[in-house]
Design a protein around this motif. Structure first.
Motif, PDB file in Angstrom:
ATOM      1  N   TYR A 230      13.705  17.239  -2.448  1.00 47.68           N
ATOM      2  CA  TYR A 230      14.305  17.611  -1.478  1.00 47.68           C
ATOM      3  C   TYR A 230      13.090  16.406  -0.830  1.00 47.68           C
ATOM      4  CZ  TYR A 230      10.998  21.392  -0.344  1.00 47.68           C
ATOM      5  OH  TYR A 230      10.368  22.464   0.095  1.00 47.68           O
TER       6      TYR A 230
ATOM      7  N   ASP B 242       3.849  26.390  -2.011  1.00 48.79           N
ATOM      8  CA  ASP B 242       5.127  25.652  -1.079  1.00 48.79           C
ATOM      9  C   ASP B 242       5.078  27.280  -0.503  1.00 48.79           C
ATOM     10  OD1 ASP B 242       7.047  24.190  -0.011  1.00 48.79           O
ATOM     11  OD2 ASP B 242       8.180  24.532  -1.431  1.00 48.79           O
TER      12      ASP B 242
ATOM     13  N   LYS C 226      10.135  25.232   5.117  1.00 44.45           N
ATOM     14  CA  LYS C 226       9.585  24.842   4.370  1.00 44.45           C
ATOM     15  C   LYS C 226       8.144  24.212   5.209  1.00 44.45           C
ATOM     16  CE  LYS C 226      11.729  26.219  -0.037  1.00 44.45           C
ATOM     17  NZ  LYS C 226      10.880  26.464  -0.743  1.00 44.45           N
TER      18      LYS C 226
ATOM     19  N   ASP D 266       9.427  17.405  -3.126  1.00 45.13           N
ATOM     20  CA  ASP D 266       9.273  18.976  -3.519  1.00 45.13           C
ATOM     21  C   ASP D 266      10.358  18.714  -4.120  1.00 45.13           C
ATOM     22  OD1 ASP D 266       8.252  20.540  -4.220  1.00 45.13           O
ATOM     23  OD2 ASP D 266       8.768  22.420  -2.908  1.00 45.13           O
TER      24      ASP D 266
ATOM     25  N   GLU E 166       2.908  25.821  -7.596  1.00 47.13           N
ATOM     26  CA  GLU E 166       3.683  24.496  -8.213  1.00 47.13           C
ATOM     27  C   GLU E 166       2.212  23.160  -8.580  1.00 47.13           C
ATOM     28  OE1 GLU E 166       6.343  22.782  -5.878  1.00 47.13           O
ATOM     29  OE2 GLU E 166       7.331  24.697  -4.598  1.00 47.13           O
TER      30      GLU E 166
ATOM     31  N   GLU F  17       4.777  30.249  -3.464  1.00 42.28           N
ATOM     32  CA  GLU F  17       5.718  28.942  -4.731  1.00 42.28           C
ATOM     33  C   GLU F  17       4.322  28.231  -5.349  1.00 42.28           C
ATOM     34  OE1 GLU F  17       8.983  26.603  -3.064  1.00 42.28           O
ATOM     35  OE2 GLU F  17      10.029  28.036  -3.095  1.00 42.28           O
TER      36      GLU F  17
ATOM     37  N   GLY G  40       8.308  21.906  -7.606  1.00 48.17           N
ATOM     38  CA  GLY G  40       9.123  22.754  -6.994  1.00 48.17           C
ATOM     39  C   GLY G  40       8.132  24.526  -8.184  1.00 48.17           C
ATOM     40  N   THR G  41       9.112  25.685  -7.871  1.00 46.72           N
ATOM     41  CA  THR G  41       8.407  26.715  -8.238  1.00 46.72           C
ATOM     42  C   THR G  41       8.346  26.594 -10.419  1.00 46.72           C
ATOM     43  OG1 THR G  41       8.719  27.549  -6.636  1.00 46.72           O
ATOM     44  CG2 THR G  41       8.355  29.150  -8.247  1.00 46.72           C
TER      45      THR G  41
HETATM   46 MN    MN Z   1       8.800  24.383  -3.410  1.00 45.55          MN
END
Ligand code: MN
Length: 427
Positions: A164, A238, A258, A131, A206, A204, A354-355
């Protein structure tokens, strides 16, 4: 914009799945094993039936069963030329002027399923999941909350796509409930952490891309070849536990905040279908290092929404309106960066954006930003408010690229929040 293609299958103008789209997914019919299909209107064309009829006799397929299987991984491994050939076969066969399937009632009965009659499954066996953190507005808002506006972005943020390595075992397909996770939480005024269910449960918004052939260990994918490795994209939620995250994230990043569940939409929209919606990548300053520069690098114009429905509401309410174009880093840059050190990616790996937040208040892609960490609760149409997601709430993410006369859509990824686990309850 391209003229609208016509299928003999009825497709409403607002449908996400016209002949221009043809997203791939894995479905399980009421009777029978899971297999690969494409969505068209409100139907699914069963590709295992076409495969059985020998319609995909391409060199790459060899005599393997590519579509009579429960995951797209084999197909993903074949690469873009094979994906294009398969798409052409399917698009021709579904075209209004082609009578082969249109006029053969027996074959049609065998090859088509109604979407409401089947169960969608994860599109692929997802081996590894990463992510990123590629939205400037998201990173800036979150950084402002944590460190103030002057130090909102860490010094590395505009030099590399921060990310990550996530957890693939807990990725589920749309429609699955999500259980409120438990973990360590340290209230701001407490000396020591407590253990309990998260009190700041978040989504989130995404978009994630699914890897094609991949690369050998030690051999980076150069940015100019990145698109050869990207099959297509899905929507992703997410799910996040912000209080758990706040206590655990330093120094190695998110972990239990997460890893309890991530939801994705079942239909993979191909880069071919998204081609008309390519847009120039917004300017990047400073200029990225050479391994992340490509003259034709692009983003895509995809409208994205998050909708919240709580049990006292009759209909979902849109709480986020944003666009894929708000991402700072491109998918090609993410892929080039991911592999530049020699990391190998494999068919079915999932890399997420990611968001995705935009510059306006209503384009923020998670509750953390929308409510500014709970300080400004969301006001819903029926007068109720939300700082975070509560048990029984349903969060759906949808998205589509709009053309003149048709839209290339992603369907949706939806999930309902279930209460935290209590010992002794039946699973
Ligand atoms: Mn995320």
């Amino acid at each position: 914009m391209a003229t609208t293609l016509r299928s003999f299958i009825d497709v409403a103008p607002e449908s996400h799945f016209p002949l221009e789209n043809l997203p791939f997914g894995v479905f399980k019919p009421a009777h029978g094993a899971p297999r690969v299909g494409v969505a068209i209107g409100e139907s699914i064309l069963d590709l295992s039936v076409l495969e059985e009829q020998g319609r995909f006799r391409f060199p790459e397929f060899q005599d393997r069963k590519i579509f009579a299987t429960s995951a797209l991984n084999e197909f993903l491994s074949l690469g873009r030329p094979a994906w294009r050939r398969a798409r052409t076969v399917i698009q021709d066969l579904l075209a209004a002027e082609n009578g082969e399937l249109r006029d053969n009632a027996t074959m049609r009965a065998h090859a088509f399923h109604a979407q409401h009659d089947v169960t969608m499954q994860l599109p692929a066996r997802i081996g590894d999941y990463t992510d990123f953190y590629s939205s400037f507005h998201h990173a800036h808002n979150v950084g402002t909350m944590l460190r103030g506006p002057e130090n909102a972005l860490m010094p590395n943020w505009k030099w590399l796509p921060v990310g990550y390595h996530g957890r693939s075992s807990s990725i589920v397909v749309s429609g699955n409930d999500v259980r409120r996770p438990q973990g360590q939480i340290k209230p701001p005024d407490a000396e020591v952490p407590i253990f309990g269910a998260t009190r700041s449960f978040d989504y989130e918004l995404e978009v994630a891309f699914l890897m094609g052939p991949g690369n050998a260990l030690g051999e980076p994918v150069t940015i100019d070849r990145a698109e050869e490795h990207i099959f297509g994209m899905v929507l992703m939620n997410d799910w996040s536990a912000r209080d758990v995250q706040a206590w655990e994230y330093q120094p190695l990043g998110p972990f239990l905040a997460k890893n309890f569940c991530t939801s994705i939409s079942p239909w993979v929209v191909t880069l071919e279908a998204l081609e008309p919606f390519r847009r120039p990548l917004p300017p990047q300053d400073p200029e990225p290092l050479p391994y992340m520069r490509a003259p034709n690098d692009c983003t895509y114009d995809i409208h994205l929404e998050a909708q919240l429905q709580i049990s006292s509401m009759d209909a979902p309410h849109v709480i986020t309106r944003t666009n894929f174009q708000h991402l700072y880093w491109s998918v090609a840059q993410q892929l080039a960066h991911h592999t530049v050190g020699g990391c190998n990616l494999r068919p079915g790996d999932l890399l997420a954006s990611g968001t995705i937040s935009g510059p306006t208040d209503d384009s923020r892609g998670c509750m953390l930003e929308l409510t500014w960490r709970g300080a400004n609760p969301l006001r819903l149409p029926n007068g109720e408010t939300r700082k975070w997601l509560e048990d029984g709430d349903t969060l759906a993410i949808t998205g589509w690229a709009q053309a003149d006369g048709f839209r290339v859509g992603f369907g949706e990824v939806t999930g309902r929040v279930q209460p935290a686990f209590t010992p002794g309850q039946t699973p």
